[in-house]
Design a protein around this motif. Structure first.
Motif, PDB file in Angstrom:
ATOM      1  N   VAL A 245       0.919  -1.279   0.003  1.00 40.97           N
ATOM      2  CA  VAL A 245      -0.022  -0.089  -0.094  1.00 40.97           C
ATOM      3  C   VAL A 245       0.707   1.145  -0.182  1.00 40.97           C
ATOM      4  O   VAL A 245       2.028   1.326   0.788  1.00 40.97           O
ATOM      5  CB  VAL A 245      -0.836   0.046   1.199  1.00 40.97           C
ATOM      6  N   SER A 246       0.561   2.087  -0.722  1.00 37.52           N
ATOM      7  CA  SER A 246       1.432   3.369  -1.079  1.00 37.52           C
ATOM      8  C   SER A 246       0.463   4.713  -1.325  1.00 37.52           C
ATOM      9  O   SER A 246      -0.700   4.412  -1.620  1.00 37.52           O
ATOM     10  CB  SER A 246       2.438   3.150  -1.970  1.00 37.52           C
ATOM     11  N   ASP A 247       1.096   5.740  -1.649  1.00 36.41           N
ATOM     12  CA  ASP A 247       0.254   6.891  -2.041  1.00 36.41           C
ATOM     13  C   ASP A 247      -0.675   6.845  -2.962  1.00 36.41           C
ATOM     14  O   ASP A 247      -0.849   6.194  -4.259  1.00 36.41           O
ATOM     15  CB  ASP A 247       1.364   7.661  -2.837  1.00 36.41           C
ATOM     16  N   GLY A 248      -1.879   7.353  -2.669  1.00 38.18           N
ATOM     17  CA  GLY A 248      -2.931   7.369  -3.603  1.00 38.18           C
ATOM     18  C   GLY A 248      -3.955   6.151  -3.664  1.00 38.18           C
ATOM     19  O   GLY A 248      -4.799   5.985  -4.265  1.00 38.18           O
ATOM     20  N   ASP A 249      -3.460   5.291  -2.926  1.00 39.77           N
ATOM     21  CA  ASP A 249      -4.101   3.644  -3.004  1.00 39.77           C
ATOM     22  C   ASP A 249      -5.144   3.809  -2.020  1.00 39.77           C
ATOM     23  O   ASP A 249      -5.569   4.667  -1.242  1.00 39.77           O
ATOM     24  CB  ASP A 249      -3.164   2.571  -2.340  1.00 39.77           C
ATOM     25  N   GLU A 250      -6.258   2.875  -2.166  1.00 42.30           N
ATOM     26  CA  GLU A 250      -7.365   2.901  -1.240  1.00 42.30           C
ATOM     27  C   GLU A 250      -7.297   1.432  -0.285  1.00 42.30           C
ATOM     28  O   GLU A 250      -6.815   0.508  -1.045  1.00 42.30           O
ATOM     29  CB  GLU A 250      -8.631   3.114  -2.016  1.00 42.30           C
ATOM     30  N   VAL A 251      -7.562   1.436   0.823  1.00 44.77           N
ATOM     31  CA  VAL A 251      -7.604   0.527   1.581  1.00 44.77           C
ATOM     32  C   VAL A 251      -9.032   0.423   2.226  1.00 44.77           C
ATOM     33  O   VAL A 251      -9.707   1.235   2.797  1.00 44.77           O
ATOM     34  CB  VAL A 251      -6.548   0.701   2.854  1.00 44.77           C
ATOM     35  N   ILE A 252      -9.782  -0.642   1.830  1.00 47.92           N
ATOM     36  CA  ILE A 252     -10.970  -0.941   2.292  1.00 47.92           C
ATOM     37  C   ILE A 252     -11.241  -1.594   3.738  1.00 47.92           C
ATOM     38  O   ILE A 252     -10.476  -2.588   4.092  1.00 47.92           O
ATOM     39  CB  ILE A 252     -11.967  -1.859   1.584  1.00 47.92           C
ATOM     40  N   THR A 253     -11.650  -0.753   4.616  1.00 42.47           N
ATOM     41  CA  THR A 253     -11.829  -1.414   5.960  1.00 42.47           C
ATOM     42  C   THR A 253     -13.182  -1.147   6.755  1.00 42.47           C
ATOM     43  O   THR A 253     -14.110  -0.252   6.104  1.00 42.47           O
ATOM     44  CB  THR A 253     -10.685  -0.732   6.768  1.00 42.47           C
ATOM     45  N   SER A 254     -13.227  -1.450   8.150  1.00 46.20           N
ATOM     46  CA  SER A 254     -14.497  -1.257   8.635  1.00 46.20           C
ATOM     47  C   SER A 254     -14.445  -0.009   9.529  1.00 46.20           C
ATOM     48  O   SER A 254     -13.454   0.386   9.976  1.00 46.20           O
ATOM     49  CB  SER A 254     -14.508  -2.187   9.720  1.00 46.20           C
ATOM     50  N   PRO A 255     -15.665   0.793   9.289  1.00 49.28           N
ATOM     51  CA  PRO A 255     -15.948   2.234  10.104  1.00 49.28           C
ATOM     52  C   PRO A 255     -16.178   1.765  11.826  1.00 49.28           C
ATOM     53  O   PRO A 255     -16.285   2.545  12.579  1.00 49.28           O
ATOM     54  CB  PRO A 255     -16.959   2.639   9.570  1.00 49.28           C
ATOM     55  N   PHE A 256     -16.503   0.390  11.879  1.00 54.80           N
ATOM     56  CA  PHE A 256     -16.978   0.016  13.393  1.00 54.80           C
ATOM     57  C   PHE A 256     -15.552  -0.689  13.930  1.00 54.80           C
ATOM     58  O   PHE A 256     -15.558  -1.827  13.683  1.00 54.80           O
ATOM     59  CB  PHE A 256     -17.935  -0.978  13.253  1.00 54.80           C
ATOM     60  N   SER A 257     -14.534  -0.030  14.221  1.00 56.09           N
ATOM     61  CA  SER A 257     -13.554  -0.306  14.637  1.00 56.09           C
ATOM     62  C   SER A 257     -12.449   0.501  15.521  1.00 56.09           C
ATOM     63  O   SER A 257     -13.398   2.018  15.871  1.00 56.09           O
ATOM     64  CB  SER A 257     -12.470  -0.530  13.587  1.00 56.09           C
ATOM     65  N   PHE A 258     -11.630   0.162  16.134  1.00 56.36           N
ATOM     66  CA  PHE A 258     -10.488   1.298  16.755  1.00 56.36           C
ATOM     67  C   PHE A 258     -10.007   1.917  15.796  1.00 56.36           C
ATOM     68  O   PHE A 258      -9.771   1.553  14.648  1.00 56.36           O
ATOM     69  CB  PHE A 258      -9.588   0.604  17.721  1.00 56.36           C
ATOM     70  N   VAL A 259      -9.656   3.512  16.021  1.00 57.33           N
ATOM     71  CA  VAL A 259      -9.497   4.349  14.782  1.00 57.33           C
ATOM     72  C   VAL A 259      -8.192   4.065  14.305  1.00 57.33           C
ATOM     73  O   VAL A 259      -7.771   4.281  13.007  1.00 57.33           O
ATOM     74  CB  VAL A 259      -9.126   5.769  15.614  1.00 57.33           C
ATOM     75  N   ALA A 260      -7.186   3.071  14.817  1.00 55.84           N
ATOM     76  CA  ALA A 260      -5.956   2.793  14.220  1.00 55.84           C
ATOM     77  C   ALA A 260      -5.972   1.914  12.855  1.00 55.84           C
ATOM     78  O   ALA A 260      -5.221   2.232  12.103  1.00 55.84           O
ATOM     79  CB  ALA A 260      -5.019   1.684  15.370  1.00 55.84           C
ATOM     80  N   SER A 261      -6.916   1.249  12.779  1.00 51.03           N
ATOM     81  CA  SER A 261      -7.198   0.285  11.443  1.00 51.03           C
ATOM     82  C   SER A 261      -7.502   1.432  10.356  1.00 51.03           C
ATOM     83  O   SER A 261      -6.998   1.012   9.008  1.00 51.03           O
ATOM     84  CB  SER A 261      -8.328  -0.584  11.526  1.00 51.03           C
ATOM     85  N   ALA A 262      -7.935   2.605  10.507  1.00 49.56           N
ATOM     86  CA  ALA A 262      -8.055   3.630   9.477  1.00 49.56           C
ATOM     87  C   ALA A 262      -6.876   4.646   9.248  1.00 49.56           C
ATOM     88  O   ALA A 262      -6.192   4.654   8.417  1.00 49.56           O
ATOM     89  CB  ALA A 262      -9.410   4.248   9.449  1.00 49.56           C
TER      90      ALA A 262
END
Ligand SMILES: *Cc1c(COP(=O)(O)O)cnc(C)c1O
Length: 375
Positions: A74-91
């Protein structure tokens, strides 16, 4: 009237005994406080426990997630799909790499990232998927695997969890990251671990946690950018002692969860954590309940507080946090399942050595507060 004379119950409490003290003291007396022999010993023992091929110890779960995302490219300008129901660190870790965290809604039962919603969010820029095993319940990683994208599992709440096919969470081969903060199933005070199958990935993570230094290089020669995400031998000693009592601690949490289930039965509209289904097994981390829809959650937290019972909203939705609203333009209504669950959820006191009497005390207070007239 709340009885303030009763012993106060903490929200979480680690199990630390003479074994931990002894092992930490040994390190202190050895004079090798970091980059000593316990780092590898802890990694090997942890990997064996998960049936993972490799593991790299790091200074926190967040540090592990960051290095794992870098390791899958993962680098600049990429997208990472994750959960909004989590601890803030995952985003946050995607933002560290100037990538964009793309949220997708959650499954209303397991509260983990919904594979269908995640699939719908995939674009040409999606560089990774980051399912989160929320509250220790295994996310449907098999469904994410079908999307054919790199996966980083946020397993920071899921030590001890097992997938339906019998593979321990952390043992699938994708980098899976665990956290060892004081409230987790296993603690080193602060700390984390990345479990993975790929030896090259381990070499990269080991180098990047140590300022980009290759293992066979002289000190101060660095062939890549790195960080200081090392875990000290003091912490590794604590981790090794904790690993020896892990089964006992996990059993303790499961016992307390069963007690809560009994003690909180029969409250209209109160939703308890989903039971294990389809062969998945939760690694108990927290006991989070969803309050009846008509109730004011913050009022309930205050009400429990008057009885001396700590509780906290858990989790608040990540996309609605100020930083994410301001920098990514998120608003209410984007992820309705997550938002409803987040608005109703509170974590109750939960730790392995919690007594039946303490669970009873919490449950009685919950019954009492929820019986009050609703405003
Ligand atoms: C605890 C946790 C982390 C990592 O936390 P650290 O404090 O950095 O160890 C990441 N994700 C989730 C879901 C967590 O619960």
């Amino acid at each position: 009237m709340p009885d303030t004379a009763r012993q106060s119950i903490p929200l979480a409490r680690p199990v630390v005994g003479p074994e931990e003290e002894e092992r930490v003291l040994e390190v202190l007396r050895s004079g090798r406080l970091s980059l000593g022999p316990l780092l590898e010993e802890f990694e090997l023992a942890f990997a064996a426990r998960l049936r993972a091929r490799h593991a790299s110890a790091v200074s926190s779960g967040t540090a592990g997630l960051h290095l794992a995302l870098r390791a899958v490219g993962v680098s600049d300008g990429d997208e990472v799909i994750t959960s909004p129901f989590s601890f803030v660190a995952s985003a946050n870790v995607a933002v560290y790499e100037r990538a964009r965290p793309v949220f997708a809604d959650i499954d209303p039962v397991t509260l983990c990232l919904d594979p269908g919603a995640a699939a719908a969010a995939v674009t040409g820029r999606t560089a990774a998927l980051m399912p989160v095993h929320v509250f220790g319940y295994p996310a449907d990683v098999v469904a994410f695997e079908r999307l054919g994208l790199p996966i980083v599992e946020d397993a920071c709440e899921a030590l001890g969890a097992v997938f339906a096919d019998g593979v321990p969470v952390g043992g699938r081969g994708h980098p899976a990251v665990f956290g060892f903060y004081a409230n987790k199933q296993l603690t080193t005070g602060e700390g984390g671990m990345v479990a993975m199958a790929d030896a090259g990935m381990k070499r990269r993570i080991d180098s990047e946690r140590n300022q980009g230094r290759a293992p066979d290089m002289d000190w101060l020669d660095h062939d890549r950018l790195g960080f200081n995400y090392r875990l000290s031998d003091i912490a590794c000693a604590l981790g090794l002692a904790q690993l020896e009592r892990l089964d006992e601690m996990l059993a303790g949490r499961a016992r307390v969860a069963d007690l809560y289930r009994d003690a909180l039965r029969g409250i209209d509209g109160l939703e308890l954590p989903c039971p294990d289904a389809g062969g998945n097994r939760r690694g108990w981390f927290v006991f989070v309940v969803q309050l009846p829809r008509s109730l004011d959650r913050d009022g309930v937290v205050r009400g429990l507080g008057e009885f001396g019972i700590p509780s906290k909203p858990y989790f608040p939705a990540v996309h609605l946090m100020s930083y994410y609203r301001e920098h990514f333009g998120h608003r209410e209504g984007e992820f309705p399942v997550c938002e409803e669950v987040a608005a109703r959820s509170i974590a109750l006191p939960f730790f392995p050595q919690m007594s039946e009497g303490q669970v009873e005390q919490v449950a009685q207070s919950v019954h009492e507060v929820l019986r009050r007239p609703r405003s």
